[in-house]
Write a protein that holds these residues in place. Structure first.
Motif, PDB file in Angstrom:
ATOM      1  N   ASP A   1      55.442  44.949  17.430  1.00  0.00           N
ATOM      2  CA  ASP A   1      55.738  43.822  16.250  1.00  0.00           C
ATOM      3  C   ASP A   1      56.338  44.560  14.893  1.00  0.00           C
ATOM      4  O   ASP A   1      57.097  43.976  14.188  1.00  0.00           O
ATOM      5  CB  ASP A   1      54.434  43.219  15.759  1.00  0.00           C
TER       6      ASP A   1
ATOM      7  N   ARG B   1      63.411  40.499  18.936  1.00  0.00           N
ATOM      8  CA  ARG B   1      62.865  39.251  19.594  1.00  0.00           C
ATOM      9  C   ARG B   1      62.038  39.672  20.762  1.00  0.00           C
ATOM     10  O   ARG B   1      62.109  40.702  21.229  1.00  0.00           O
ATOM     11  CB  ARG B   1      63.647  38.228  20.083  1.00  0.00           C
ATOM     12  N   TYR B   2      61.122  38.956  21.283  1.00  0.00           N
ATOM     13  CA  TYR B   2      60.204  39.311  22.268  1.00  0.00           C
ATOM     14  C   TYR B   2      60.289  37.703  23.211  1.00  0.00           C
ATOM     15  O   TYR B   2      59.809  36.825  22.841  1.00  0.00           O
ATOM     16  CB  TYR B   2      58.928  39.497  21.827  1.00  0.00           C
ATOM     17  N   TRP B   3      60.574  37.880  24.359  1.00  0.00           N
ATOM     18  CA  TRP B   3      60.654  36.874  25.362  1.00  0.00           C
ATOM     19  C   TRP B   3      59.681  37.268  26.314  1.00  0.00           C
ATOM     20  O   TRP B   3      59.567  38.298  27.118  1.00  0.00           O
ATOM     21  CB  TRP B   3      62.065  36.603  25.821  1.00  0.00           C
TER      22      TRP B   3
ATOM     23  N   LEU C   1      51.599  34.580  21.359  1.00  0.00           N
ATOM     24  CA  LEU C   1      52.297  35.685  20.766  1.00  0.00           C
ATOM     25  C   LEU C   1      52.676  35.407  19.461  1.00  0.00           C
ATOM     26  O   LEU C   1      52.823  36.300  18.557  1.00  0.00           O
ATOM     27  CB  LEU C   1      53.344  36.187  21.894  1.00  0.00           C
ATOM     28  N   LEU C   2      53.097  34.213  19.128  1.00  0.00           N
ATOM     29  CA  LEU C   2      53.576  34.102  17.899  1.00  0.00           C
ATOM     30  C   LEU C   2      52.464  34.049  16.991  1.00  0.00           C
ATOM     31  O   LEU C   2      52.488  34.463  15.703  1.00  0.00           O
ATOM     32  CB  LEU C   2      54.082  32.475  17.837  1.00  0.00           C
TER      33      LEU C   2
ATOM     34  N   ALA D   1      53.877  32.154  24.891  1.00  0.00           N
ATOM     35  CA  ALA D   1      54.733  32.466  23.722  1.00  0.00           C
ATOM     36  C   ALA D   1      54.145  31.726  22.369  1.00  0.00           C
ATOM     37  O   ALA D   1      54.016  32.613  21.421  1.00  0.00           O
ATOM     38  CB  ALA D   1      56.059  31.401  23.689  1.00  0.00           C
TER      39      ALA D   1
ATOM     40  N   SER E   1      65.786  44.251  21.842  1.00  0.00           N
ATOM     41  CA  SER E   1      64.707  43.383  22.085  1.00  0.00           C
ATOM     42  C   SER E   1      63.751  43.349  23.468  1.00  0.00           C
ATOM     43  O   SER E   1      64.188  44.187  24.034  1.00  0.00           O
ATOM     44  CB  SER E   1      65.416  41.721  21.993  1.00  0.00           C
TER      45      SER E   1
ATOM     46  N   VAL F   1      59.906  35.085  18.889  1.00  0.00           N
ATOM     47  CA  VAL F   1      59.422  35.233  20.093  1.00  0.00           C
ATOM     48  C   VAL F   1      59.913  33.511  21.040  1.00  0.00           C
ATOM     49  O   VAL F   1      60.056  32.622  20.447  1.00  0.00           O
ATOM     50  CB  VAL F   1      57.718  34.874  19.901  1.00  0.00           C
TER      51      VAL F   1
ATOM     52  N   THR G   1      51.458  37.836  16.039  1.00  0.00           N
ATOM     53  CA  THR G   1      52.635  38.879  15.656  1.00  0.00           C
ATOM     54  C   THR G   1      53.093  37.948  14.282  1.00  0.00           C
ATOM     55  O   THR G   1      52.791  36.795  14.061  1.00  0.00           O
ATOM     56  CB  THR G   1      53.591  38.903  16.729  1.00  0.00           C
TER      57      THR G   1
ATOM     58  N   ARG H   1      61.037  31.497  13.869  1.00  0.00           N
ATOM     59  CA  ARG H   1      60.780  32.474  14.684  1.00  0.00           C
ATOM     60  C   ARG H   1      60.768  32.117  16.021  1.00  0.00           C
ATOM     61  O   ARG H   1      60.417  32.961  16.989  1.00  0.00           O
ATOM     62  CB  ARG H   1      59.291  33.091  14.226  1.00  0.00           C
TER      63      ARG H   1
ATOM     64  N   ALA I   1      53.220  42.974  22.642  1.00  0.00           N
ATOM     65  CA  ALA I   1      53.723  42.432  21.453  1.00  0.00           C
ATOM     66  C   ALA I   1      53.138  42.799  20.107  1.00  0.00           C
ATOM     67  O   ALA I   1      54.116  42.992  19.035  1.00  0.00           O
ATOM     68  CB  ALA I   1      53.613  40.779  21.674  1.00  0.00           C
TER      69      ALA I   1
END
Length: 325
Positions: free
Chosen positions: A37, A43-45, A67-68, A64, A9, A76, A71, A105, A33
């Motif tokens: 994707d 995951r991407y934090w 980015l949601l 966030a 991640s 996220v 992607t 997500r 991101a």
């Protein structure tokens, strides 16, 4: 018995290169991101930092959400929201909205830095209440999302780990900040989970790593991280230096000494070398997922590093209709 494939991640601190603005760094995070994707990352934090010349992410809940929106496959979230700075109910409301818009997500990772820590356990409990994560209890106005965010506690010590286990929350160990093996910390987490009747989860480990197409390029990028962090530890907080600036820099004895310490936990090298070290780190910690934090002055180098890691670990690209888990 075969070990489960290692999941990777992304932990993104939105680094600011020496020739970048904060706005450019945030746009680079959105671009990264989108780039990863479809590479098979889990995951991407995004992180929270304040008053830092080197990091642009002051509002991870806002980033966030962006980015949601750009992607499709990644989970996220935040790594993490500094809960003592905020009203717990408001944090829960924000993430309930994100989870309603992007069900299945959203991760809510929270840390206890940024303010008095004595109220942190009570704040976490209030967040859980408003997210609908406490069986049989609901706030007066229940606006929890149909699929609530996954709650994570972030930490570097056994107290945070035990707290996460007692709550049945997920836990991320900040190896890249502590520079200490986290086996005892994760053991404490797993023991607390078992006592709470929820065994099975292993926790994840956050590690700083960078790779490139050649060993020489990877070493240049590593030197940039080491100079930046050495300066920061010695009280000089600056944007990330470019490899050219590092080549021109005359290291002080204190910077050199500090870099030698930091080098022990920075994973850098060719994709094959990084693959071997990360695999060993995961095995040593008994985890099946690593959060990889990569810092470069040039956003293109960061994108390339994550691409090479995905290839080295043979991550499986998600199907177009795949749902994050």
């Amino acid at each position: 018995m075969d070990r489960a494939p290692l999941r990777l991640s992304v932990l993104d601190q939105s680094p600011i290169g020496e020739d970048q603005s904060a706005a450019e760094a945030l746009r680079a995070s959105a671009g990264l991101a989108q780039s990863v994707d479809t590479l098979g990352y889990t995951r991407y934090w995004v992180a929270e930092h304040h008053n830092s010349p080197g990091f642009a992410g002051t509002a991870p809940e806002i980033l966030a959400g962006q980015l949601l929106a750009v992607t499709r496959h990644l989970r996220v979230g935040t790594g993490g929201v500094l809960l003592p700075r905020y009203r717990a109910a408001k944090v829960a409301e924000v993430f309930n909205v994100l989870a309603a818009l992007h069900p299945g997500r959203v991760d809510l990772g929270i840390g206890r830095a940024g303010g008095p820590a004595d109220r942190f356990p009570a704040q976490v409990e209030e967040v859980r209440l408003h997210l609908g994560l406490i069986d049989g209890r609901r706030p007066e106005t229940d606006q929890s999302a149909p699929v609530p965010p996954q709650l994570w506690l972030l930490g570097a010590g056994t107290n945070s780990a035990r707290h996460a286990g007692q709550l049945g929350a997920s836990f991320a160990y900040a190896y890249f900040l502590t520079h200490k093996p986290g086996g005892p910390v994760l053991d404490a987490y797993r023991a607390a989970l078992t006592r709470a009747g929820q065994p099975g989860r292993r926790g994840v480990v956050a590690v700083r790593a960078v790779t490139a197409d050649t060993a020489a390029k990877a070493e240049e990028l590593a030197q940039s991280v080491l100079l930046w962090r050495s300066r920061k530890d010695l009280g000089q907080d600056l944007p990330l230096p470019s490899p050219a600036s590092v080549r021109a820099h005359r290291w002080s004895s204190l910077e050199t000494e500090r870099a030698a310490v930091l080098r022990r936990t920075l994973v850098a090298g060719t994709p094959e070398q990084v693959h071997a070290r990360l695999s060993a780190l995961a095995a040593d910690h008994g985890t099946d997922e690593l959060l990889v934090n990569t810092l470069t002055a040039d956003p293109a180098d960061r994108v390339r590093s994550y691409q090479l890691l995905a290839q080295a670990f043979q991550l499986t690209a998600p199907r177009p209709d795949a749902v994050p888990v």
